[in-house]
Design a protein around this motif. Structure first.
Motif, PDB file in Angstrom:
ATOM      1  N   LEU B  52       0.830  -1.210   0.000  1.00 54.04           N
ATOM      2  CA  LEU B  52       0.000   0.000   0.000  1.00 54.04           C
ATOM      3  C   LEU B  52       0.868   1.266   0.000  1.00 54.04           C
ATOM      4  CD1 LEU B  52      -2.584  -1.151   2.709  1.00 54.04           C
ATOM      5  CD2 LEU B  52      -2.703  -1.457   0.232  1.00 54.04           C
ATOM      6  N   LEU B  53       2.106   1.080   0.432  1.00 55.71           N
ATOM      7  CA  LEU B  53       3.049   2.188   0.505  1.00 55.71           C
ATOM      8  C   LEU B  53       4.382   1.755  -0.086  1.00 55.71           C
ATOM      9  CD1 LEU B  53       2.728   3.170   4.298  1.00 55.71           C
ATOM     10  CD2 LEU B  53       1.520   4.206   2.370  1.00 55.71           C
ATOM     11  N   VAL B  54       5.178   2.717  -0.503  1.00 57.35           N
ATOM     12  CA  VAL B  54       6.597   2.435  -0.755  1.00 57.35           C
ATOM     13  C   VAL B  54       7.439   3.433  -0.001  1.00 57.35           C
ATOM     14  CG1 VAL B  54       6.715   1.174  -2.942  1.00 57.35           C
ATOM     15  CG2 VAL B  54       6.290   3.630  -2.968  1.00 57.35           C
ATOM     16  N   GLY B  55       8.501   2.926   0.627  1.00 55.55           N
ATOM     17  CA  GLY B  55       9.398   3.788   1.389  1.00 55.55           C
ATOM     18  C   GLY B  55      10.712   3.945   0.651  1.00 55.55           C
ATOM     19  N   LYS B  67      13.328   7.801   5.894  1.00 54.09           N
ATOM     20  CA  LYS B  67      12.585   7.082   4.880  1.00 54.09           C
ATOM     21  C   LYS B  67      11.327   7.858   4.526  1.00 54.09           C
ATOM     22  CE  LYS B  67      13.648   2.380   6.177  1.00 54.09           C
ATOM     23  NZ  LYS B  67      13.058   1.331   7.023  1.00 54.09           N
ATOM     24  N   ILE B  68      11.231   8.208   3.261  1.00 56.44           N
ATOM     25  CA  ILE B  68      10.044   8.912   2.806  1.00 56.44           C
ATOM     26  C   ILE B  68       9.060   7.895   2.236  1.00 56.44           C
ATOM     27  CG2 ILE B  68       9.141  10.691   1.250  1.00 56.44           C
ATOM     28  CD1 ILE B  68      11.020  11.869   3.243  1.00 56.44           C
ATOM     29  N   TYR B  69       7.906   7.855   2.833  1.00 58.45           N
ATOM     30  CA  TYR B  69       6.873   6.927   2.364  1.00 58.45           C
ATOM     31  C   TYR B  69       5.905   7.646   1.441  1.00 58.45           C
ATOM     32  CZ  TYR B  69       8.396   3.562   5.851  1.00 58.45           C
ATOM     33  OH  TYR B  69       9.131   2.667   6.583  1.00 58.45           O
ATOM     34  N   ARG B  70       5.537   6.947   0.361  1.00 59.35           N
ATOM     35  CA  ARG B  70       4.477   7.504  -0.494  1.00 59.35           C
ATOM     36  C   ARG B  70       3.435   6.408  -0.755  1.00 59.35           C
ATOM     37  NH1 ARG B  70       6.404  10.686  -4.321  1.00 59.35           N
ATOM     38  NH2 ARG B  70       8.525  10.480  -3.487  1.00 59.35           N
ATOM     39  N   ILE B  71       2.221   6.837  -0.949  1.00 57.01           N
ATOM     40  CA  ILE B  71       1.125   5.889  -1.154  1.00 57.01           C
ATOM     41  C   ILE B  71       1.186   5.359  -2.594  1.00 57.01           C
ATOM     42  CG2 ILE B  71      -0.580   7.658  -1.856  1.00 57.01           C
ATOM     43  CD1 ILE B  71      -2.656   6.072  -0.144  1.00 57.01           C
TER      44      ILE B  71
END
Lengths: 179, 179
Positions: B52-55, B67-71
Motif C-alpha cells: 500500500l506504501l513504498v518507502g 525514509k520517505i513513504y508515499r502511497i
DNA sequence: TCATCCATGTAAAAAGTTACATGATTTT
DNA sequence: AAAATCATGTAACTTTTTACATGGATGA
C-alpha cells in the motif's frame, strides 16, 4: 485506573453485585467503558483484597448466586482522598467522525456531504435515545438528594454535546451548499 | 485499525517520513493518538509489506537518514474503498471530567463547585491554544483546495466543542449558586 | 423450543502509552 | 555545555475489547 474509583463511587451510592455494576456502566452514556466483565470482576476481587470493599455471597433459591459488594470505611477514605487530590481534567477530542472526515477530505472530498447527512441523522436519533434514557433515570429517582446537582449537570452535558454536534453538522452542510 | 487509514490519508496528501507523520498526529487535536512511535513505524512497515506504501530511503549529509513513504496506486484504491464503505460514526462521550464529577457527586458533592471552576479555567486556556493552532495551520496553507472544506469543518468542530463545554460549565456554576 | 436475562468468571487479542536505545545536528 | 530536535526503531506495560465457558430462570 479510574475505573476502580468509578466502581468505588457506584458502590458508595449503593451496594451491588458485579453484574449490577456492569449494567450501570453500560446504561450510562458518560461512563466510557464498554462494561466488559474482565475489568469489573478483576477490579472487584482486587479491591476486596485491599480491604476497600467487602463482598457478601448471597445464595438464592431462584436464580444464581450473587455477590453483593459494599464499600468499607477504608474504601470511603481512599475514595475521598482521590477526589480531594484530583484536578479537573479537560477532554481530548475523541470523535471518530472527525477522522473519517479528515481521511475523506484527503482522498474523496466528494463524499463529505454524504457523510455529514448520515452523521446528522444518527445524531437526531441519538438525541432521542439520550433524552429518553435521562427521562427514565429521573423517573426512577436513582440518586440521592446530595448527588443530584452533579448528576443533572452530567445529563445536561451529554445533551449539550450531541446538540452541538447536530448544529455543527447543519452549519457545515449549509456552508458546503453555498460554495 | 483506523490509524492505518489515517496514515494512508496523510500520505495521500503528501509523501513523508514516519517522524513527520508523528508530528502531524501530535500537532492535531482531532487525530486522537498520542503519536507514539510504536504504532506509526509498525503501521508503516506493515503497509509497505502489503504494497500500500513504498518507502524510499534518503541518505543525507547533514542529519540522520530518513525514509520517505508515499502511497501506491494499490494504497489509493484501498483507501477509497474504505471511505466508500465507511458509515458515519457518532461519538461516544469520552470525557474524564464527567467521571470525576460523577464520583465526586457520590462521595464529596461539596467539591463539585471547585472542580467546575478548575474545569472552566482550563477550558479557557485550551480555547486560546486551539485558536492559535488553527490560525497557524491556516497561515501555513497546509492543505490543498479540494481538502479545505473538510479541514475547516474539523477546526470548527474542535472550537465548538470546547466552547460548548465552557458555556456548560458557566451554566452549571450559576445553577449551583442559585440553590 | 429458542432466545434473552441473570450471574460469575477466564482467555486471548488488540490498541495504546511510556520508556529505552542510538546518534547526529541545532539551538539555547 | 546542556538541552532540544531530527530520525528510526524496540521493549515492556497498561488498558480495553471480544469471545469463551457455565448454568439456571424467564419470556416469546
Amino acid at each position: 485506573m479510574s475505573i476502580n474509583y468509578t466502581i468505588l463511587g457506584i458502590l458508595k451510592a449503593k451496594p451491588m453485585s458485579g453484574y449490577d455494576i456492569k449494567k450501570e456502566i453500560q446504561a450510562s452514556s458518560y461512563l466510557p467503558w464498554s462494561g466488559n466483565n474482565n475489568q469489573i470482576y478483576k477490579a472487584l476481587t482486587q479491591m476486596s483484597g485491599e480491604g476497600l470493599l467487602v463482598g457478601e455471597t448471597l445464595h438464592r433459591e431462584n436464580g444464581p448466586t450473587k455477590k453483593i459488594y459494599r464499600i468499607t470505611e477504608k474504601g470511603i477514605q481512599e475514595l475521598s482522598k482521590w477526589i480531594d487530590e484530583t484536578k479537573a481534567e479537560i477532554p481530548d477530542i475523541k470523535n471518530p467522525f472527525l477522522i473519517q472526515l479528515y481521511v475523506a477530505s484527503m482522498a474523496e472530498p466528494d463524499r463529505i456531504a454524504d457523510l455529514l447527512v448520515q452523521y446528522r441523522e444518527q445524531l437526531e436519533e441519538q438525541l432521542l435515545i439520550q433524552n429518553e434514557l435521562i427521562r427514565r433515570n429521573k423517573a426512577e429517582k436513582k440518586y440521592d438528594q446530595k448527588a443530584l446537582p452533579g448528576i443533572d449537570m452530567i445529563y445536561d452535558n451529554v445533551i449539550d454535546f450531541y446538540r452541538t454536534q447536530l448544529e455543527w453538522a447543519d452549519t457545515a452542510l449549509y456552508k458546503l451548499k453555498k460554495e
